[in-house]
Design a protein around this motif. Structure first.
Motif, mmCIF file in Angstrom:
data_model
loop_
_atom_site.group_PDB
_atom_site.id
_atom_site.type_symbol
_atom_site.label_atom_id
_atom_site.label_comp_id
_atom_site.label_asym_id
_atom_site.label_seq_id
_atom_site.Cartn_x
_atom_site.Cartn_y
_atom_site.Cartn_z
ATOM 1 N N SER A 44 44.878 42.443 27.715
ATOM 2 C CA SER A 44 44.148 42.034 28.911
ATOM 3 C C SER A 44 43.473 40.690 28.706
ATOM 4 O O SER A 44 43.305 40.226 27.580
ATOM 5 N N SER B 109 41.743 41.905 33.406
ATOM 6 C CA SER B 109 43.024 41.973 34.121
ATOM 7 C C SER B 109 44.186 42.145 33.168
ATOM 8 O O SER B 109 44.170 41.628 32.048
ATOM 9 N N ASP C 214 48.753 42.803 33.313
ATOM 10 C CA ASP C 214 49.960 43.048 34.104
ATOM 11 C C ASP C 214 50.290 44.545 33.975
ATOM 12 O O ASP C 214 49.509 45.314 33.402
ATOM 13 N N SER C 215 51.465 44.939 34.444
ATOM 14 C CA SER C 215 51.755 46.376 34.485
ATOM 15 C C SER C 215 51.756 47.003 33.082
ATOM 16 O O SER C 215 51.497 48.188 32.919
ATOM 17 N N ALA D 290 48.293 48.327 32.519
ATOM 18 C CA ALA D 290 47.668 48.965 33.689
ATOM 19 C C ALA D 290 47.114 50.351 33.370
ATOM 20 O O ALA D 290 46.005 50.709 33.788
ATOM 21 N N SER E 94 43.276 51.681 33.897
ATOM 22 C CA SER E 94 42.868 52.765 34.795
ATOM 23 C C SER E 94 42.220 53.905 33.998
ATOM 24 O O SER E 94 41.285 54.552 34.463
ATOM 25 N N GLU F 208 38.042 48.741 40.943
ATOM 26 C CA GLU F 208 39.302 48.119 40.505
ATOM 27 C C GLU F 208 39.980 47.480 41.704
ATOM 28 O O GLU F 208 39.650 47.766 42.843
ATOM 29 N N ASP F 209 40.933 46.617 41.425
ATOM 30 C CA ASP F 209 41.589 45.889 42.492
ATOM 31 C C ASP F 209 42.986 45.470 42.016
ATOM 32 O O ASP F 209 43.178 45.200 40.830
ATOM 33 N N LEU F 210 43.909 45.445 42.966
ATOM 34 C CA LEU F 210 45.265 44.968 42.644
ATOM 35 C C LEU F 210 45.442 43.595 43.271
ATOM 36 O O LEU F 210 45.082 43.389 44.429
ATOM 37 N N LYS G 4 52.180 41.132 39.714
ATOM 38 C CA LYS G 4 51.171 42.118 40.091
ATOM 39 C C LYS G 4 50.138 42.238 38.972
ATOM 40 O O LYS G 4 50.496 42.459 37.808
ATOM 41 N N HIS H 174 46.532 44.083 37.577
ATOM 42 C CA HIS H 174 45.577 45.183 37.717
ATOM 43 C C HIS H 174 44.236 44.662 37.214
ATOM 44 O O HIS H 174 44.167 44.068 36.118
ATOM 45 N N ASN H 175 43.208 44.854 38.008
ATOM 46 C CA ASN H 175 41.907 44.256 37.688
ATOM 47 C C ASN H 175 40.802 45.299 37.684
ATOM 48 O O ASN H 175 40.733 46.144 38.580
#
Ligand SMILES: Nc1ncnc2c1ncn2[C@@H]1O[C@H](COP(=O)(O)OP(=O)(O)OP(=O)(O)O)[C@@H](O)[C@H]1O
Length: 342
Positions: A15, A37, A39-40, A43, A47, A68-70, A77, A79-80
């Motif tokens: 990250s 953040s 990437d996949s 992710a 989470s 969280e936010d995408l 894409k 993941h944040n």
């Protein structure tokens, strides 16, 4: 929530952490936050970290999570995870800037008390952090510190052993407790051992275990797991500090003091008003070659938090470690946030 990504302030294994500016002044969230953040690939770890932070709820000594936010950035894409922003970064960076000298004992006592209160909360809810180290203790503008990075945290619920059949390295080897090396046990007691290692590093500016550059990390695991050697307790530390560390470095996890017990130890049970906050004016020295926590498993002085998992069923610690140390070089492979040794 609407936010804009700013400058990057840190890197983890999977990250990137940046400053995030809240563009909608709703008052629900601070104007400045940190955004972690990935990437996949990372992710799932993000989470999981969010769900642990949600379970832990509010605690002044734990970094807050705002949600969280995408996003899609440069076609990718992302993941944040939006977090409380620690403007002074991690204690690892802070101590490194002191050029190997370490922090004044009064400051070490104060930070230790804060981390212990965070750990007491984490353990009371039924989790173990599993990666306590200076890189995961963040420093705020007012001098407060908070525990961050719950990517490796786990619910313990009585079962301290993620897998009985494998050799697993979870977290950062220099901070590993004997029972983690020997039995794969990762409970609250292992966090207390790691806290002891962090206290040594905060005070001395050096890692709690001295290791020769280029040495195989398995030789360190043998020192931790087998025999009577303990991490180096700094001579210049007060008698109270030395006694505190001896309570953290009890090899038997059953006999090691808990975070709750340590909060009553005279090393930390002090009136904070008695202390001058002299360290707030930090002397930034040119960075020297200070031994810090390793960053990756391929170079000893550069390891990072990871888990390694050898899928063999072995009974004794010596057998387990021997299986990793003996023979030719291990075949490393990285998958998710795990490193597998075969
Ligand atoms: N909330 C925050 N505020 C400011 N800086 C932060 C924050 N969270 C993380 N950082 C910085 O980013 C670095 C990496 O963050 P973090 O340890 O959470 O990432 P990670 O991917 O989980 O790392 P690791 O590989 O150690 O598990 C930290 O050492 C710190 O310097």
């Amino acid at each position: 929530m609407e936010w804009v990504r700013g400058e990057t302030v840190g890197f983890g294994t999977f990250s990137t952490v940046s400053v995030a500016t809240n563009t909608r002044d709703s008052g629900d969230f601070p104007a400045i936050m940190a955004v972690k953040s990935s990437d996949s690939y990372g992710a799932a770890s993000l989470s999981k970290e969010k769900s642990v932070l949600d379970s832990l709820g509010d605690c002044p000594e734990i970094v807050r999570c705002y949600g969280e936010d995408l996003t899609v950035e440069n076609g990718e894409k992302m993941h944040n995870l939006l977090l409380e922003y620690a403007s002074r970064g991690s204690l690892a960076t802070h101590v490194k800037k002191l050029g190997g000298e370490g922090l004044p004992e009064s400051t070490v006592r104060r930070h230790t008390g804060s981390v212990l209160r965070g750990l007491r909360h984490i353990h009371a809810i039924g989790f173990a952090h599993c990666d306590i180290k200076l890189g995961n203790i963040l420093l705020f503008n007012d001098g407060a510190v908070k525990i961050a990075d719950f990517g490796l945290a786990r619910r313990v619920d009585g079962d301290l052993t993620p897998s009985k059949k494998s050799v697993e390295i979870r977290g950062t080897p220099l901070y590993m407790a004997p029972e983690s090396v020997n039995e794969n046990e990762y409970g609250s007691a292992a966090d207390v051992w790691a806290l002891g290692c962090a206290v040594v590093e905060m005070f001395s500016g050096k890692t709690a275990w001295s290791v020769k550059e280029g040495s195989h990390f398995m030789s360190l695991l043998i020192r931790i797991g087998v025999g009577d050697e303990l991490p180096k307790i700094p001579e210049m530390l007060s008698e109270e500090g030395k006694d505190f560390l001896l309570k953290c470095f009890v090899k038997d996890p059953e006999k090691r003091w808990t975070a709750e017990m340590l909060l009553n130890h005279s090393f930390v049970a002090v009136d904070l008003e008695d202390y001058h906050r002299e360290d707030f004016v930090v002397k930034f020295k040119e960075e020297e070659k200070v031994l810090m926590s390793p960053k990756c498993p391929f170079e000893f002085h550069d390891w990072e938090s990871f888990t390694s998992d050898s899928h063999t069923s072995l009974d004794s610690p010596v057998e387990r470690l021997g299986s990793l140390v003996s023979g030719s070089s291990p075949d490393w492979s990285v998958g998710g946030s795990w490193v597998t040794v075969r």
